[in-house]
Scaffold this active site. Structure first.
Site, PDB file in Angstrom:
ATOM      1  N   ARG A 220      -8.462  11.054   1.357  1.00 35.20           N
ATOM      2  CA  ARG A 220      -9.327  11.624   2.407  1.00 35.20           C
ATOM      3  C   ARG A 220     -10.446  12.414   1.731  1.00 35.20           C
ATOM      4  NH1 ARG A 220      -8.747  11.320   7.692  1.00 35.20           N
ATOM      5  NH2 ARG A 220      -6.798  10.467   8.541  1.00 35.20           N
TER       6      ARG A 220
ATOM      7  N   GLN B  89     -10.200   2.328   3.458  1.00 35.53           N
ATOM      8  CA  GLN B  89      -9.108   2.216   4.423  1.00 35.53           C
ATOM      9  C   GLN B  89      -9.391   3.140   5.607  1.00 35.53           C
ATOM     10  OE1 GLN B  89      -4.471   3.248   4.152  1.00 35.53           O
ATOM     11  NE2 GLN B  89      -5.028   1.545   2.801  1.00 35.53           N
TER      12      GLN B  89
ATOM     13  N   SER C 138     -10.474   6.000   1.158  1.00 35.98           N
ATOM     14  CA  SER C 138      -9.835   5.908   2.468  1.00 35.98           C
ATOM     15  C   SER C 138     -10.429   6.976   3.372  1.00 35.98           C
ATOM     16  CB  SER C 138      -8.324   6.112   2.316  1.00 35.98           C
ATOM     17  OG  SER C 138      -7.659   5.986   3.555  1.00 35.98           O
ATOM     18  N   ASN C 139     -10.768   6.590   4.579  1.00 34.73           N
ATOM     19  CA  ASN C 139     -11.294   7.518   5.590  1.00 34.73           C
ATOM     20  C   ASN C 139     -12.634   8.136   5.206  1.00 34.73           C
ATOM     21  OD1 ASN C 139      -8.810   7.403   7.308  1.00 34.73           O
ATOM     22  ND2 ASN C 139      -7.890   8.335   5.506  1.00 34.73           N
TER      23      ASN C 139
ATOM     24  N   GLY D 100       2.882  -1.075   9.009  1.00 36.90           N
ATOM     25  CA  GLY D 100       3.874  -0.154   8.474  1.00 36.90           C
ATOM     26  C   GLY D 100       5.302  -0.423   8.886  1.00 36.90           C
ATOM     27  N   THR D 101       5.573  -1.582   9.470  1.00 37.60           N
ATOM     28  CA  THR D 101       6.942  -1.857   9.882  1.00 37.60           C
ATOM     29  C   THR D 101       7.868  -1.955   8.675  1.00 37.60           C
ATOM     30  OG1 THR D 101       8.374  -3.378  11.125  1.00 37.60           O
ATOM     31  CG2 THR D 101       6.581  -4.355   9.854  1.00 37.60           C
TER      32      THR D 101
ATOM     33  N   ARG E  92      10.282  -8.226  12.363  1.00 34.51           N
ATOM     34  CA  ARG E  92       8.987  -7.816  12.918  1.00 34.51           C
ATOM     35  C   ARG E  92       7.854  -8.224  11.972  1.00 34.51           C
ATOM     36  NH1 ARG E  92       6.607  -4.284  16.614  1.00 34.51           N
ATOM     37  NH2 ARG E  92       4.954  -2.935  15.829  1.00 34.51           N
TER      38      ARG E  92
ATOM     39  N   ASP F 108       0.837  -1.204   0.000  1.00 32.01           N
ATOM     40  CA  ASP F 108       0.000   0.000   0.000  1.00 32.01           C
ATOM     41  C   ASP F 108       0.869   1.249   0.000  1.00 32.01           C
ATOM     42  OD1 ASP F 108      -2.509   1.589   0.560  1.00 32.01           O
ATOM     43  OD2 ASP F 108      -1.395   2.012   2.396  1.00 32.01           O
TER      44      ASP F 108
ATOM     45  N   TYR G 132       3.470   9.874   0.420  1.00 37.96           N
ATOM     46  CA  TYR G 132       4.417   9.219   1.320  1.00 37.96           C
ATOM     47  C   TYR G 132       5.850   9.565   0.917  1.00 37.96           C
ATOM     48  CZ  TYR G 132       0.598   6.249   3.123  1.00 37.96           C
ATOM     49  OH  TYR G 132      -0.552   5.783   3.708  1.00 37.96           O
TER      50      TYR G 132
END
Length: 305
Positions: free
Chosen positions: A118, A169, A147-148, A270-271, A276, A47, A52
């Site tokens: 958004r 999302q 999203s949102n 989001g790692t 992890r 994603d 970003y």
């Protein structure tokens, strides 16, 4: 890896997807190893969003794809657009230019999913519908979503758009459970009884829109993580207890709690740490009992009438 079907797209995807908001800090070689770690875990969904890293996240991802022929075909790529500095913009010109930029940075000829990031108060649904159809006909976007968005915003846009809106999302976690807490507190004066989103979770279930949960480990709005946070001793105590019971980490358990919901929610993590990510993937190996699911919900500070 547990699978979910993304709305009416018919696309089957892993129940855990990788959020790429922070990857611009990685070296190309590290990102390549990370992508392959995800694939080893059965995670093929990535994603993005045009904002970003100011576009650098997509550009870095694209450089990795360019060096590994055939890798793109193994992935489901999603990106989002509509946020500009100081405003939101769903104009046909902005959506089109955003998609062109996304495709150029990723070095691909199409997106599997495009989401509007958004809600734009100045949205003209017919204008969005026009550019969605053009992008679909040109083969540049295969499926669409948002999203949102709340329930009415979804309904308003879908009334104009010919393609099914397959994804919504939304922020959702043990410490951000408003999607369901207001419904559980129906007909009470409890603090979370107020409906702030038009019962969007139930709306999405009724209309086959897959919810993607973002920030599954955060409390508040990017205030920090709740796992191993001394501010939340009761929740972490219960996470530790059930971690030992189910044989997975507290972090994985927080994802397993989301995946246990019958809506078929996809969790976006989001790692950027491969170890992890492997750990989080173990969330798909367990199914919480009803008793343990509610115990975690209550330990997070929620309540039942």
């Amino acid at each position: 890896m547990k699978q979910v079907v993304l709305g009416k797209s018919g696309v089957t995807a892993p129940a855990i997807g990788v959020g790429c908001m922070r990857i611009d800090k990685m070296e190309e070689s590290a990102l390549s190893r990370y992508i392959h770690t995800a694939l080893e875990c059965g995670i093929t969904f990535f994603d993005h969003a045009d904002i970003y890293g100011g576009g650098n996240c997509e550009a870095l991802f694209g450089r990795v794809l360019a060096k590994e022929p055939g890798l793109r075909d193994k992935l489901v790529l999603q990106s989002k657009c509509g946020i500009r500095s100081g405003l939101y913009d769903f104009s046909r010109e902005h959506i089109r230019s955003s998609v062109e930029g996304i495709l150029s940075r990723l070095g691909t000829d199409h997106l599997d999913f495009l989401l509007l990031h958004r809600p734009d108060a100045l949205m003209e649904p017919e204008e969005v519908a026009e550019v969605f159809t053009q992008l679909e006909q040109e083969g540049k976007v295969l499926h669409f979503g948002v999203s949102n968005f709340n329930a009415r915003q979804l309904e308003l846009l879908q009334a104009a758009v010919k393609q099914p809106l397959c994804v919504n999302q939304l922020q959702f976690s043990l410490m951000h459970a408003g999607l369901l807490s207001h419904a559980l507190e129906t007909n009470t004066q409890f603090p979370h009884a107020a409906d702030r989103d038009g019962e969007v979770l139930d709306y999405c279930r009724l209309h086959q829109v897959t919810v993607q949960a973002w920030s599954p480990f955060q409390y508040g709005f990017f205030e920090g993580v709740f796992v191993d946070n001394e501010k939340f001793p009761e929740l972490n105590g219960k996470l530790q207890e059930l971690s030992e019971k189910y044989g997975i980490s507290k972090t994985a358990l927080a994802v397993a709690w989301i995946l246990r919901h019958p809506a078929g929610i996809q969790t976006i993590v989001g790692t950027t740490n491969p170890d992890r990510l492997r750990d989080i993937a173990t969330a798909c190996t367990v199914a919480l009992s009803r008793e343990d699911w509610y115990a975690l919900y209550l330990a997070a500070g929620n309540q039942l009438p």
